[in-house]
Design a protein around this motif. Structure first.
Motif, PDB file in Angstrom:
ATOM      1  N   ILE A   1     -48.045  22.574  -5.509  1.00 44.83           N
ATOM      2  CA  ILE A   1     -46.906  23.488  -5.325  1.00 44.83           C
ATOM      3  C   ILE A   1     -46.818  24.445  -6.518  1.00 44.83           C
ATOM      4  O   ILE A   1     -46.622  25.654  -6.365  1.00 44.83           O
ATOM      5  CB  ILE A   1     -45.584  22.686  -5.217  1.00 44.83           C
ATOM      6  N   GLY A   2     -46.973  23.888  -7.718  1.00 44.66           N
ATOM      7  CA  GLY A   2     -46.851  24.682  -8.936  1.00 44.66           C
ATOM      8  C   GLY A   2     -47.838  25.843  -8.958  1.00 44.66           C
ATOM      9  O   GLY A   2     -47.475  26.979  -9.236  1.00 44.66           O
ATOM     10  N   LEU A   3     -49.107  25.534  -8.625  1.00 39.72           N
ATOM     11  CA  LEU A   3     -50.136  26.574  -8.660  1.00 39.72           C
ATOM     12  C   LEU A   3     -49.901  27.607  -7.562  1.00 39.72           C
ATOM     13  O   LEU A   3     -50.070  28.812  -7.781  1.00 39.72           O
ATOM     14  CB  LEU A   3     -51.526  25.939  -8.514  1.00 39.72           C
ATOM     15  N   THR A   4     -49.495  27.127  -6.382  1.00 42.65           N
ATOM     16  CA  THR A   4     -49.258  28.055  -5.267  1.00 42.65           C
ATOM     17  C   THR A   4     -48.124  29.019  -5.598  1.00 42.65           C
ATOM     18  O   THR A   4     -48.262  30.237  -5.476  1.00 42.65           O
ATOM     19  CB  THR A   4     -48.888  27.273  -3.983  1.00 42.65           C
ATOM     20  N   VAL A   5     -46.994  28.451  -6.042  1.00 45.26           N
ATOM     21  CA  VAL A   5     -45.842  29.301  -6.360  1.00 45.26           C
ATOM     22  C   VAL A   5     -46.192  30.276  -7.482  1.00 45.26           C
ATOM     23  O   VAL A   5     -45.813  31.449  -7.440  1.00 45.26           O
ATOM     24  CB  VAL A   5     -44.618  28.431  -6.736  1.00 45.26           C
ATOM     25  N   SER A   6     -46.945  29.806  -8.473  1.00 50.05           N
ATOM     26  CA  SER A   6     -47.330  30.694  -9.578  1.00 50.05           C
ATOM     27  C   SER A   6     -48.160  31.865  -9.065  1.00 50.05           C
ATOM     28  O   SER A   6     -47.996  32.999  -9.498  1.00 50.05           O
ATOM     29  CB  SER A   6     -48.144  29.924 -10.621  1.00 50.05           C
ATOM     30  N   PHE A   7     -49.057  31.551  -8.119  1.00 54.59           N
ATOM     31  CA  PHE A   7     -49.919  32.591  -7.576  1.00 54.59           C
ATOM     32  C   PHE A   7     -49.089  33.629  -6.817  1.00 54.59           C
ATOM     33  O   PHE A   7     -49.252  34.837  -6.992  1.00 54.59           O
ATOM     34  CB  PHE A   7     -50.968  31.952  -6.650  1.00 54.59           C
ATOM     35  N   VAL A   8     -48.140  33.117  -6.005  1.00 50.06           N
ATOM     36  CA  VAL A   8     -47.318  34.014  -5.183  1.00 50.06           C
ATOM     37  C   VAL A   8     -46.415  34.888  -6.049  1.00 50.06           C
ATOM     38  O   VAL A   8     -46.169  36.049  -5.747  1.00 50.06           O
ATOM     39  CB  VAL A   8     -46.481  33.185  -4.180  1.00 50.06           C
ATOM     40  N   THR A   9     -45.916  34.316  -7.156  1.00 52.06           N
ATOM     41  CA  THR A   9     -44.942  35.048  -7.984  1.00 52.06           C
ATOM     42  C   THR A   9     -45.611  35.828  -9.120  1.00 52.06           C
ATOM     43  O   THR A   9     -44.936  36.315 -10.016  1.00 52.06           O
ATOM     44  CB  THR A   9     -43.913  34.083  -8.598  1.00 52.06           C
TER      45      THR A   9
ATOM     46  N   LEU B   1     -51.669  30.812 -15.039  1.00 51.22           N
ATOM     47  CA  LEU B   1     -52.080  29.983 -13.908  1.00 51.22           C
ATOM     48  C   LEU B   1     -50.883  29.179 -13.392  1.00 51.22           C
ATOM     49  O   LEU B   1     -50.683  29.005 -12.203  1.00 51.22           O
ATOM     50  CB  LEU B   1     -53.183  29.026 -14.381  1.00 51.22           C
ATOM     51  N   MET B   2     -50.105  28.684 -14.331  1.00 50.33           N
ATOM     52  CA  MET B   2     -48.863  27.980 -13.980  1.00 50.33           C
ATOM     53  C   MET B   2     -47.757  28.731 -14.717  1.00 50.33           C
ATOM     54  O   MET B   2     -47.613  28.594 -15.931  1.00 50.33           O
ATOM     55  CB  MET B   2     -48.941  26.524 -14.448  1.00 50.33           C
ATOM     56  N   ASN B   3     -46.971  29.553 -13.988  1.00 52.79           N
ATOM     57  CA  ASN B   3     -45.896  30.280 -14.667  1.00 52.79           C
ATOM     58  C   ASN B   3     -44.578  29.530 -14.544  1.00 52.79           C
ATOM     59  O   ASN B   3     -44.531  28.433 -13.976  1.00 52.79           O
ATOM     60  CB  ASN B   3     -45.804  31.719 -14.146  1.00 52.79           C
ATOM     61  N   LYS B   4     -43.494  30.118 -15.064  1.00 51.96           N
ATOM     62  CA  LYS B   4     -42.230  29.372 -15.097  1.00 51.96           C
ATOM     63  C   LYS B   4     -41.717  29.025 -13.704  1.00 51.96           C
ATOM     64  O   LYS B   4     -41.187  27.942 -13.482  1.00 51.96           O
ATOM     65  CB  LYS B   4     -41.178  30.154 -15.884  1.00 51.96           C
ATOM     66  N   TYR B   5     -41.931  29.947 -12.731  1.00 53.93           N
ATOM     67  CA  TYR B   5     -41.467  29.637 -11.373  1.00 53.93           C
ATOM     68  C   TYR B   5     -42.246  28.469 -10.788  1.00 53.93           C
ATOM     69  O   TYR B   5     -41.693  27.562 -10.169  1.00 53.93           O
ATOM     70  CB  TYR B   5     -41.605  30.863 -10.468  1.00 53.93           C
ATOM     71  N   GLY B   6     -43.560  28.504 -11.004  1.00 57.70           N
ATOM     72  CA  GLY B   6     -44.409  27.431 -10.508  1.00 57.70           C
ATOM     73  C   GLY B   6     -44.051  26.103 -11.148  1.00 57.70           C
ATOM     74  O   GLY B   6     -43.962  25.073 -10.473  1.00 57.70           O
TER      75      GLY B   6
END
Lengths: 67, 494
Positions: free
Chosen positions: B469-477, B415-420
């Motif tokens: 931002i964290g969740l959005t970026v994690s979703f995109v990546t 749900l929250m990955n390293k990029y997020g």
């Protein structure tokens, strides 16, 4: 049920955050302290009590300790 | 040499002796240096965690806040108390992970949880930026205490220098063991001093604690409740929640957690620590008494209220004891902070560029970082002007930006990955930094919001955006991570 004992940890947050507006007053003095200060101190004591109860209920703390 | 100065010197000498001796009979390696080989029992962990509470900030700042801002000062015990409540849930998770994956510092925890060296590096530097102001505050406080308590015989600069030297010597020799032994001495002295002063002063001047508050109520009633704007209820609530989450993310608290021998030692401490924190009330009594007894201290001078009222009330030898206790309240936290910062840099930065380094090299590098951090903090201490106050306010705001990544590390790094995590942290940190530099309030962005919302701590707002931002970026990546994983899987298959 005892699995959810940790939810009790929310109680001190309710006391110090949600109920705080009710306690923002000087009178009555309790134990020589203005009411607001008493309220904060009371919740510090109740936090300890809550933690003790959670510790006793928490199944993880039963039996001998694995190190 | 006056009696006060003599006593302060004796305390300094004992601290140095205990700090150096603490390591006797132990083989020093990185693990031993950084976290005492993860072997600290209940008492040491208790004192080291409680030591975070009884710092120079409580000593001078607790009474100083009560003096200058009245009830707003209650935020200190309130957030610390909630931090302990929260710790029952958070800490065992960190401890177990650290034990299992051989983690000795905070950056390493994030590095291994998210399997990302970049995240480890980001965390190491945020930790450093948050730590330096803390260390500077302690060194400055130490300078003030010793200089005042020696009746000006030692200048603040001289005192800060001596303090920094003592810490450097015993940290490089003993690592966390030196801090642990000095924590014992410190807490005995500070407890005696604060309880005695907080009881004696109200009785001496007012005839009792209720009479003290009645006197304050007649002179300055607004000091006994929260204001309707500024240090208001929304400010108080948002600040204590933010700081409660941030408490164990300060690199030094994180280090103490990892150094515990068992999970239950940590949980048992959580039960008693809120009660121990109540002792800070005595500092407030002193601050409130000073409102009436030593009026007229403006702004930052409010921090001197405890020392001024002590000097007005007691003989020099007792002022010396207060000064000695004050010295220790600076030395112990500084030593843990410096050490955790240094080990954090070693694991987050040095291991990144030299992954194959030996234990001995890592130990030496940690000690070099100790020197480096002390030198940076010392430079700020002697030159620091207003920038320092800004940094201090920022410390918690910055470090709490790690909270979302920590919480998600417990549940799901999908749900929250390293990029997020990195994107969220950097966004949150940028908001806090921008706010510290420009000191904007929400009202500048949204002119029509009520003051209740405007008073909300900006770090709190930053966390909200951080998570988004964290969740959005994690979703995109998401697919990027899947690709990486399948590549790794292919390599293994080959």
């Amino acid at each position: 049920m005892r699995k959810y004992a940790q939810l009790l940890l929310l109680i001190p947050f309710i006391g110090l955050c949600v109920l705080l507006p009710l306690a923002n007053r000087i009178e009555p003095y309790i134990l020589g302290m203005p009411f607001l200060l008493f309220w904060v101190v009371l919740w510090m004591i109740l936090s300890s009590v809550t933690l003790l109860i959670v510790y006793k209920l928490d199944p993880e703390n039963e039996g001998s300790e694995v190190e | 040499m006056n009696a006060a100065l003599l006593i302060i010197f004796i305390v300094a000498a004992i601290a140095l002796y205990l700090g150096i001796r603490a390591t006797r009979g132990k083989d020093m390696n990185v693990n031993e240096f950084a976290v005492g080989n993860k072997g600290f029992g209940t008492l040491f962990v208790f004192l080291l965690i409680a030591g975070e509470v009884y710092t120079t900030f409580t000593f001078l700042g607790g009474s100083g806040w009560a003096y200058s801002n009245g009830s707003a000062a209650y935020y200190v015990p309130a957030y610390i108390c909630l931090a302990y409540v929260l710790s029952y849930w958070i800490i065992p998770k960190i401890w177990r992970f650290a034990k299992k994956h051989d983690v000795i510092s905070q950056p390493q925890y994030f590095l291994k949880s998210y399997d990302s060296k970049a995240l480890g590096l980001v965390v190491a530097f945020i930790g450093l930026i948050a730590l330096v102001p803390y260390i500077v505050i302690q060194l400055k406080g130490l300078g003030i205490i010793v200089s005042e308590a020696s009746y000006g015989a030692i200048s603040p600069l001289m005192a800060s220098t001596i303090g920094a030297a003592i810490v450097t010597i015993y940290v490089t020799i003993s690592g966390i063991h030196g801090s642990a032994w000095n924590a014992v001495l410190k807490d005995i002295m500070i407890l005696f001093v604060i309880v005695f002063l907080g009881t004696y002063i109200p009785y001496h001047y007012f005839g009792g604690i209720p009479q003290l508050f009645e006197a304050v109520q007649s002179v300055k009633p607004e000091a006994l409740t929260f204001a309707s704007e500024g240090y208001s209820i929304p400010w108080f609530v948002s600040t204590i929640i933010l700081n409660a989450f941030g408490f164990y993310l300060l690199p030094q608290s994180f280090t103490v957690v990892i150094s515990a021998k068992s999970e239950r030692a940590l949980k048992k401490n959580a039960i008693t620590l809120p009660l121990y924190t109540i002792l800070i009330l005595f500092a407030f009594f002193i601050g409130f008494a000073a409102i009436i007894q030593v009026p007229g201290l403006q702004g930052a001078e409010g921090d001197l209220s405890l020392l001024r009222i002590t000097m007005q009330t007691f003989d020099p030898w007792f002022v010396g004891i207060v000064g000695g206790a004050g010295l220790l309240t600076a030395l112990v936290p500084v030593s843990v902070m410096v050490m955790s910062g240094a080990v954090g840099l070693m694991t987050g930065f040095y291991k990144l560029i030299k992954p194959e380094s030996s234990d001995r090299q890592q130990l030496v590098v940690s000690k070099v970082f100790v020197l480096l951090i002390i030198l940076i903090a010392y430079a700020f201490t002697i030159t620091g002007g207003n920038a320092l106050a800004i940094l201090n306010i920022m410390s918690y705001g910055l470090i709490t930006q790690l909270v979302p990544a920590l919480i998600f590390s417990f549940f799901s790094t999908k749900l929250m990955n390293k990029y997020g995590a990195i994107a969220g942290i950097l966004t949150g940190v940028s908001i806090v930094l921008f706010n510290a530099i420009t000191s904007f309030k929400l009202v500048n962005v949204f002119p029509n919001i009520p003051s209740a919302i405007n008073d909300i701590n900006i770090g709190f707002v930053a966390i909200g955006i951080n998570i988004l931002i964290g969740l959005t970026v994690s979703f995109v990546t998401k697919n990027l991570i899947l690709n990486e994983n399948s590549q790794v899987a292919e390599k293994i298959a080959q």
